[in-house]
Design an enzyme around this catalytic site. Structure first.
Site, mmCIF file in Angstrom:
data_model
loop_
_atom_site.group_PDB
_atom_site.id
_atom_site.type_symbol
_atom_site.label_atom_id
_atom_site.label_comp_id
_atom_site.label_asym_id
_atom_site.label_seq_id
_atom_site.Cartn_x
_atom_site.Cartn_y
_atom_site.Cartn_z
ATOM 1 N N ALA A 66 0.853 -1.188 0.000
ATOM 2 C CA ALA A 66 0.000 0.000 0.000
ATOM 3 C C ALA A 66 0.886 1.235 0.000
ATOM 4 O O ALA A 66 2.071 1.177 0.336
ATOM 5 C CB ALA A 66 -0.921 -0.015 1.218
ATOM 6 N N GLY A 111 0.032 -5.135 0.819
ATOM 7 C CA GLY A 111 -1.183 -5.079 0.024
ATOM 8 C C GLY A 111 -1.047 -5.780 -1.311
ATOM 9 O O GLY A 111 -2.042 -6.235 -1.888
ATOM 10 N N GLU A 114 -1.710 -9.396 -0.589
ATOM 11 C CA GLU A 114 -3.140 -9.499 -0.313
ATOM 12 C C GLU A 114 -3.950 -9.452 -1.607
ATOM 13 O O GLU A 114 -4.910 -10.198 -1.790
ATOM 14 C CB GLU A 114 -3.560 -8.379 0.637
ATOM 15 C CG GLU A 114 -2.992 -8.561 2.038
ATOM 16 C CD GLU A 114 -3.170 -7.348 2.935
ATOM 17 O OE1 GLU A 114 -3.684 -7.507 4.046
ATOM 18 O OE2 GLU A 114 -2.789 -6.231 2.509
ATOM 19 N N GLU A 134 4.041 -5.705 7.181
ATOM 20 C CA GLU A 134 3.399 -4.601 7.901
ATOM 21 C C GLU A 134 3.936 -4.426 9.317
ATOM 22 O O GLU A 134 3.980 -3.300 9.836
ATOM 23 C CB GLU A 134 1.880 -4.822 7.954
ATOM 24 C CG GLU A 134 1.167 -4.666 6.624
ATOM 25 C CD GLU A 134 1.119 -5.943 5.818
ATOM 26 O OE1 GLU A 134 0.400 -5.969 4.804
ATOM 27 O OE2 GLU A 134 1.807 -6.926 6.187
#
Length: 260
Positions: A66, A111, A114, A134
């Site tokens: 992200a 992300g 994911e 993360e």
């Protein structure tokens, strides 16, 4: 002119979506999330699209995570909204009634992993690196990483990846069941294209039934899953494609599926 966040191409029933922020390693910001959500909604509606391939622009990254610069300024409420925004988009991918292949051409971190896990199939270049880093930012996965990893590779591997934040190789990801195939980087597009072409000629309603069975069955008990599969199996007998497929088998010829 500003470059589009998403490059879209369709040929022979295969729609390719390429996240186009190579200077940011294709990091997911709100704009990219919204563009992907709209693009997958459109692919789901378009009868000419049989299969979707998702990848990243440039030689380095599928999606490296992200957008940290965007996240840094978020309040707790906005952080939750950002998480829900990404999760809804990835859930749309997971529930798409057409196969989605993640072509992992480089880093798939945070992300990015994911996003790849929300796709139905994953093919990785042997040079790819995957992980949930993360923890190194004082965060946890926010787009479903802990939950999809748990379902793909079990508790021990999920805890290892999420607690340490260390990336793993594509080969290790294959061993853990996170990706389906690993191929030399130079062969990634060709291998993905062959798989996409195979799926694009399969019976669309049968593909949809299979995706529904796995999605529903993965979230309910065995008895309910078996009942659902039997119901979907029965529905196939109402399709032209089932008659065509069985007739082609008996006639010793290739079937021509139409999605009806």
């Amino acid at each position: 002119m500003t470059e589009p966040l998403l490059l879209i191409d369709t040929a022979d029933g295969i729609r390719t979506l390429r996240i186009n922020r190579p200077d940011k390693l294709n990091a997911l910001n709100a704009g990219v999330i919204d563009a992907l959500d709209a693009a997958f909604a459109d692919a789901g509606r378009d009868p000419d699209v049989r299969v979707v391939v998702l990848t990243g622009a440039g030689p380095k990254a599928f999606v490296a995570g992200a957008d940290i610069a965007e996240m840094h300024a978020l309040s707790p409420a906005h952080g939750r909204d950002f998480s829900l925004r990404g999760s809804r988009m990835m859930r749309r991918i997971e529930r798409l009634p057409k196969p989605v292949i993640a072509m992992i051409n480089g880093f798939a971190l945070g992300g990015g992993l994911e996003l790849a896990m929300s796709c139905h199939l994953r093919i990785a270049a042997d040079t790819a690196k995957l992980g949930q880093p993360e923890i190194n930012l004082g965060l946890i996965p926010g787009f479903g990483g802990s939950q999809r990893l748990l379902r793909l590779c079990g508790r021990a591997a999920t805890l290892e990846l999420c607690l340490t934040g260390a990336p793993i190789t594509a080969e290790r990801a294959l061993q853990l069941g996170i990706v389906n195939r690993v191929v030399p980087a130079a062969e990634l597009e060709a291998e993905t294209g062959r798989l996409a072409a195979q799926l694009a000629t399969a019976a669309p309603l049968a593909l949809r039934g299979l995706l529904d069975c796995v999605n529903i069955g993965g979230e309910c008990g065995l008895e309910e899953g078996l009942e659902y599969e039997s119901a979907q199996f029965g529905l196939m007998f109402a399709t032209h494609d089932m008659r065509e497929g069985t007739a082609a088998f008996l006639d010793k010829r290739k079937p021509a599926f139409t999605g009806t």
